[in-house]
Design a protein around this motif. Structure first.
Motif, PDB file in Angstrom:
ATOM      1  N   THR A  82       0.828  -1.215   0.000  1.00 61.57           N
ATOM      2  CA  THR A  82       0.000   0.000   0.000  1.00 61.57           C
ATOM      3  C   THR A  82       0.860   1.262   0.000  1.00 61.57           C
ATOM      4  O   THR A  82       0.381   2.346  -0.307  1.00 61.57           O
ATOM      5  N   ARG A  83       2.134   1.111   0.361  1.00 64.32           N
ATOM      6  CA  ARG A  83       3.037   2.269   0.438  1.00 64.32           C
ATOM      7  C   ARG A  83       4.282   1.973  -0.397  1.00 64.32           C
ATOM      8  O   ARG A  83       4.919   0.926  -0.215  1.00 64.32           O
ATOM      9  N   VAL A  84       4.608   2.905  -1.267  1.00 60.35           N
ATOM     10  CA  VAL A  84       5.731   2.713  -2.183  1.00 60.35           C
ATOM     11  C   VAL A  84       6.728   3.858  -2.013  1.00 60.35           C
ATOM     12  O   VAL A  84       6.370   5.032  -2.177  1.00 60.35           O
ATOM     13  N   LEU A  85       7.954   3.499  -1.678  1.00 62.03           N
ATOM     14  CA  LEU A  85       9.019   4.497  -1.626  1.00 62.03           C
ATOM     15  C   LEU A  85       9.869   4.324  -2.877  1.00 62.03           C
ATOM     16  O   LEU A  85      10.500   3.283  -3.078  1.00 62.03           O
ATOM     17  N   ALA A  86       9.854   5.334  -3.733  1.00 64.27           N
ATOM     18  CA  ALA A  86      10.596   5.285  -4.991  1.00 64.27           C
ATOM     19  C   ALA A  86      11.953   5.943  -4.795  1.00 64.27           C
ATOM     20  O   ALA A  86      12.035   7.057  -4.282  1.00 64.27           O
ATOM     21  N   ILE A  87      12.991   5.231  -5.166  1.00 70.34           N
ATOM     22  CA  ILE A  87      14.335   5.802  -5.060  1.00 70.34           C
ATOM     23  C   ILE A  87      14.774   6.168  -6.477  1.00 70.34           C
ATOM     24  O   ILE A  87      14.708   5.319  -7.383  1.00 70.34           O
ATOM     25  N   ASN A  88      15.188   7.417  -6.667  1.00 68.06           N
ATOM     26  CA  ASN A  88      15.521   7.889  -8.016  1.00 68.06           C
ATOM     27  C   ASN A  88      16.853   8.622  -7.998  1.00 68.06           C
ATOM     28  O   ASN A  88      17.040   9.555  -7.211  1.00 68.06           O
ATOM     29  N   ALA A  89      17.756   8.209  -8.880  1.00 64.73           N
ATOM     30  CA  ALA A  89      18.971   8.996  -9.098  1.00 64.73           C
ATOM     31  C   ALA A  89      18.565  10.216  -9.930  1.00 64.73           C
ATOM     32  O   ALA A  89      17.777  10.101 -10.871  1.00 64.73           O
ATOM     33  N   THR A 133      -2.806  17.337  -7.296  1.00 62.99           N
ATOM     34  CA  THR A 133      -2.302  18.627  -6.811  1.00 62.99           C
ATOM     35  C   THR A 133      -1.013  18.424  -6.017  1.00 62.99           C
ATOM     36  O   THR A 133      -0.022  19.122  -6.207  1.00 62.99           O
ATOM     37  N   GLU A 134      -1.072  17.437  -5.128  1.00 64.23           N
ATOM     38  CA  GLU A 134       0.118  17.043  -4.356  1.00 64.23           C
ATOM     39  C   GLU A 134       0.501  15.657  -4.856  1.00 64.23           C
ATOM     40  O   GLU A 134      -0.111  14.659  -4.475  1.00 64.23           O
ATOM     41  N   PRO A 135       1.490  15.540  -5.738  1.00 61.91           N
ATOM     42  CA  PRO A 135       1.756  14.258  -6.391  1.00 61.91           C
ATOM     43  C   PRO A 135       2.324  13.183  -5.459  1.00 61.91           C
ATOM     44  O   PRO A 135       2.242  11.999  -5.770  1.00 61.91           O
ATOM     45  N   TYR A 136       2.912  13.608  -4.354  1.00 66.57           N
ATOM     46  CA  TYR A 136       3.459  12.628  -3.405  1.00 66.57           C
ATOM     47  C   TYR A 136       2.567  12.598  -2.162  1.00 66.57           C
ATOM     48  O   TYR A 136       2.008  13.619  -1.769  1.00 66.57           O
ATOM     49  N   THR A 137       2.496  11.442  -1.539  1.00 72.27           N
ATOM     50  CA  THR A 137       1.605  11.266  -0.390  1.00 72.27           C
ATOM     51  C   THR A 137       2.211  11.929   0.847  1.00 72.27           C
ATOM     52  O   THR A 137       3.323  11.570   1.280  1.00 72.27           O
ATOM     53  N   ALA A 138       1.470  12.866   1.412  1.00 73.04           N
ATOM     54  CA  ALA A 138       2.004  13.677   2.517  1.00 73.04           C
ATOM     55  C   ALA A 138       2.423  12.810   3.707  1.00 73.04           C
ATOM     56  O   ALA A 138       3.495  13.019   4.286  1.00 73.04           O
ATOM     57  N   GLU A 199      -3.292   6.679  -9.429  1.00 71.74           N
ATOM     58  CA  GLU A 199      -4.457   5.993 -10.017  1.00 71.74           C
ATOM     59  C   GLU A 199      -4.756   4.677  -9.309  1.00 71.74           C
ATOM     60  O   GLU A 199      -5.906   4.267  -9.198  1.00 71.74           O
ATOM     61  N   LEU A 200      -3.695   4.011  -8.853  1.00 71.58           N
ATOM     62  CA  LEU A 200      -3.875   2.723  -8.177  1.00 71.58           C
ATOM     63  C   LEU A 200      -4.208   2.885  -6.690  1.00 71.58           C
ATOM     64  O   LEU A 200      -4.418   1.891  -5.989  1.00 71.58           O
ATOM     65  N   GLY A 201      -4.190   4.113  -6.212  1.00 75.87           N
ATOM     66  CA  GLY A 201      -4.497   4.347  -4.797  1.00 75.87           C
ATOM     67  C   GLY A 201      -3.366   3.938  -3.873  1.00 75.87           C
ATOM     68  O   GLY A 201      -3.588   3.634  -2.700  1.00 75.87           O
ATOM     69  N   LEU A 202      -2.130   3.924  -4.408  1.00 72.52           N
ATOM     70  CA  LEU A 202      -0.968   3.585  -3.584  1.00 72.52           C
ATOM     71  C   LEU A 202      -0.376   4.857  -2.984  1.00 72.52           C
ATOM     72  O   LEU A 202      -0.274   5.877  -3.672  1.00 72.52           O
ATOM     73  N   ASP A 203       0.018   4.793  -1.718  1.00 70.56           N
ATOM     74  CA  ASP A 203       0.807   5.892  -1.155  1.00 70.56           C
ATOM     75  C   ASP A 203       2.168   5.858  -1.838  1.00 70.56           C
ATOM     76  O   ASP A 203       2.732   4.783  -2.045  1.00 70.56           O
ATOM     77  N   TYR A 204       2.701   7.024  -2.154  1.00 77.50           N
ATOM     78  CA  TYR A 204       3.917   7.059  -2.965  1.00 77.50           C
ATOM     79  C   TYR A 204       4.738   8.291  -2.585  1.00 77.50           C
ATOM     80  O   TYR A 204       4.194   9.392  -2.467  1.00 77.50           O
ATOM     81  N   ALA A 205       6.023   8.081  -2.354  1.00 73.99           N
ATOM     82  CA  ALA A 205       6.936   9.210  -2.127  1.00 73.99           C
ATOM     83  C   ALA A 205       8.253   8.904  -2.820  1.00 73.99           C
ATOM     84  O   ALA A 205       8.545   7.744  -3.128  1.00 73.99           O
ATOM     85  N   CYS A 206       9.015   9.936  -3.055  1.00 75.37           N
ATOM     86  CA  CYS A 206      10.283   9.804  -3.796  1.00 75.37           C
ATOM     87  C   CYS A 206      11.456  10.186  -2.906  1.00 75.37           C
ATOM     88  O   CYS A 206      11.413  11.202  -2.204  1.00 75.37           O
ATOM     89  N   LEU A 207      12.466   9.358  -2.942  1.00 76.71           N
ATOM     90  CA  LEU A 207      13.738   9.689  -2.316  1.00 76.71           C
ATOM     91  C   LEU A 207      14.710   9.937  -3.463  1.00 76.71           C
ATOM     92  O   LEU A 207      15.033   9.002  -4.207  1.00 76.71           O
ATOM     93  N   ALA A 208      15.102  11.173  -3.627  1.00 78.64           N
ATOM     94  CA  ALA A 208      15.941  11.548  -4.767  1.00 78.64           C
ATOM     95  C   ALA A 208      17.400  11.602  -4.325  1.00 78.64           C
ATOM     96  O   ALA A 208      17.747  12.304  -3.376  1.00 78.64           O
ATOM     97  N   LEU A 209      18.244  10.820  -5.000  1.00 76.96           N
ATOM     98  CA  LEU A 209      19.673  10.801  -4.688  1.00 76.96           C
ATOM     99  C   LEU A 209      20.388  11.583  -5.782  1.00 76.96           C
ATOM    100  O   LEU A 209      20.351  11.191  -6.955  1.00 76.96           O
ATOM    101  N   VAL A 210      21.012  12.684  -5.408  1.00 75.49           N
ATOM    102  CA  VAL A 210      21.624  13.529  -6.438  1.00 75.49           C
ATOM    103  C   VAL A 210      22.946  12.920  -6.901  1.00 75.49           C
ATOM    104  O   VAL A 210      23.883  12.747  -6.120  1.00 75.49           O
ATOM    105  N   ALA A 211      22.993  12.594  -8.182  1.00 73.70           N
ATOM    106  CA  ALA A 211      24.129  11.890  -8.765  1.00 73.70           C
ATOM    107  C   ALA A 211      25.136  12.855  -9.397  1.00 73.70           C
ATOM    108  O   ALA A 211      26.306  12.513  -9.565  1.00 73.70           O
ATOM    109  N   ASN A 212      24.670  14.046  -9.781  1.00 77.76           N
ATOM    110  CA  ASN A 212      25.527  14.982 -10.526  1.00 77.76           C
ATOM    111  C   ASN A 212      24.820  16.326 -10.573  1.00 77.76           C
ATOM    112  O   ASN A 212      23.606  16.411 -10.380  1.00 77.76           O
ATOM    113  N   TRP A 213      25.600  17.375 -10.843  1.00 78.59           N
ATOM    114  CA  TRP A 213      24.971  18.638 -11.207  1.00 78.59           C
ATOM    115  C   TRP A 213      24.368  18.451 -12.598  1.00 78.59           C
ATOM    116  O   TRP A 213      25.016  17.889 -13.487  1.00 78.59           O
ATOM    117  N   ALA A 214      23.145  18.912 -12.781  1.00 74.67           N
ATOM    118  CA  ALA A 214      22.523  18.851 -14.100  1.00 74.67           C
ATOM    119  C   ALA A 214      23.311  19.731 -15.076  1.00 74.67           C
ATOM    120  O   ALA A 214      24.080  20.601 -14.649  1.00 74.67           O
TER     121      ALA A 214
END
Ligand code: HPA
Length: 248
Positions: A82-89, A133-138, A199-214
């Protein structure tokens, strides 16, 4: 009866296994949307059941636009997550998002194209216009930030994730435009994943790991894979403690 999945973790570039997962076993499976990126790894952290999925496949064989985001999330839902933690570089655009910083963004702008971005495509499916409006679950963001604070892990609270198509990196002008748009971070996999989770009704948040300066930011010169992987590895180091604190 086994206890429920307390948390699902989707690992991005540089994170293909979750070291903290105790007694993990692989679980193959398919969904109505096809195959996910690979098997789920189910194990325990702090005694709680956790599912892990490598977004790009365990050998990083899937580019961002070829990932079956629908199957990945459906698969997690099917096993009861029910809860998804997305890890993104990600690449860092604004000053507080330099290499190796960990952030928990609170907004998204979607620049991707041509990806199946909804579950409402199939004929006969009810068309949902989910609030985003709030794309990540508070509540999940709060838990991530509280766990970071409890374990002394430095984490930036908030910021806007700009999702680009990839797999190439961006031009200086593209990043300059994204900065003007209000993006703090740039990555290639944040969407449609977050929208599908909603859409699936899953709680979702992102943990962003900074890999480089854009591109064109900070002291960025040519962005190399070595740099990206070394910084993601460094930013990944506190993850076991963070997950442990979240699940305790
Ligand atoms: N741009 C897009 N995606 C990324 C980057 C980047 O600079 N770094 C890691 N993922």
């Amino acid at each position: 009866m086994t206890d429920p999945i307390a948390l699902a973790v989707i690992g991005g570039t540089g994170l293909y296994k979750l070291a903290a997962l105790e007694g993990a076993h692989a679980l193959e499976g398919e969904t109505i949307y096809g195959k996910p990126s690979g098997p789920l790894r189910i194990g325990r952290i702090a005694g709680k059941r956790v599912a892990f999925l490598a977004r790009h496949g365990e050998g990083h064989s899937l580019p961002p636009h070829k990932i079956n985001y629908r199957a990945n999330l459906r698969r997690l839902k099917d096993i009861g997550a029910t809860r998804v933690l997305a890890i993104n570089a990600v690449g860092g655009i604004t000053d507080h998002y330099g290499p190796r910083v960990i952030g928990c963004p609170d907004q998204i702008i979607d620049y991707t194209w041509g990806r199946i971005s909804t579950l409402c495509e199939e004929p006969g499916t009810e068309v949902l216009h989910v609030d985003f409006t709030e794309p990540y679950t508070a509540s999940l963001r709060r838990d991530v930030l509280a766990a970071a604070s409890l374990t002394g892990i430095a984490m930036v609270d908030g910021g806007c994730y700009g999702a680009t198509q990839g797999p190439r990196l961006e031009t200086r002008a593209e990043i300059a435009r994204m900065r003007r748009d209000g993006c703090d971070l740039v990555g290639m996999t944040g969407m449609p994943e977050a929208g599908l989770a909603r859409e699936l009704g899953l709680d979702y948040a992102c943990l962003a790991l900074v890999a480089n300066w854009a591109a064109g930011c900070g002291d960025a010169g040519e962005i190399t894979l070595e740099e990206v992987l070394a910084n993601v590895e460094a930013a990944t180091a506190p993850l076991p403690n963070l997950l442990e604190a979240m699940l305790r």
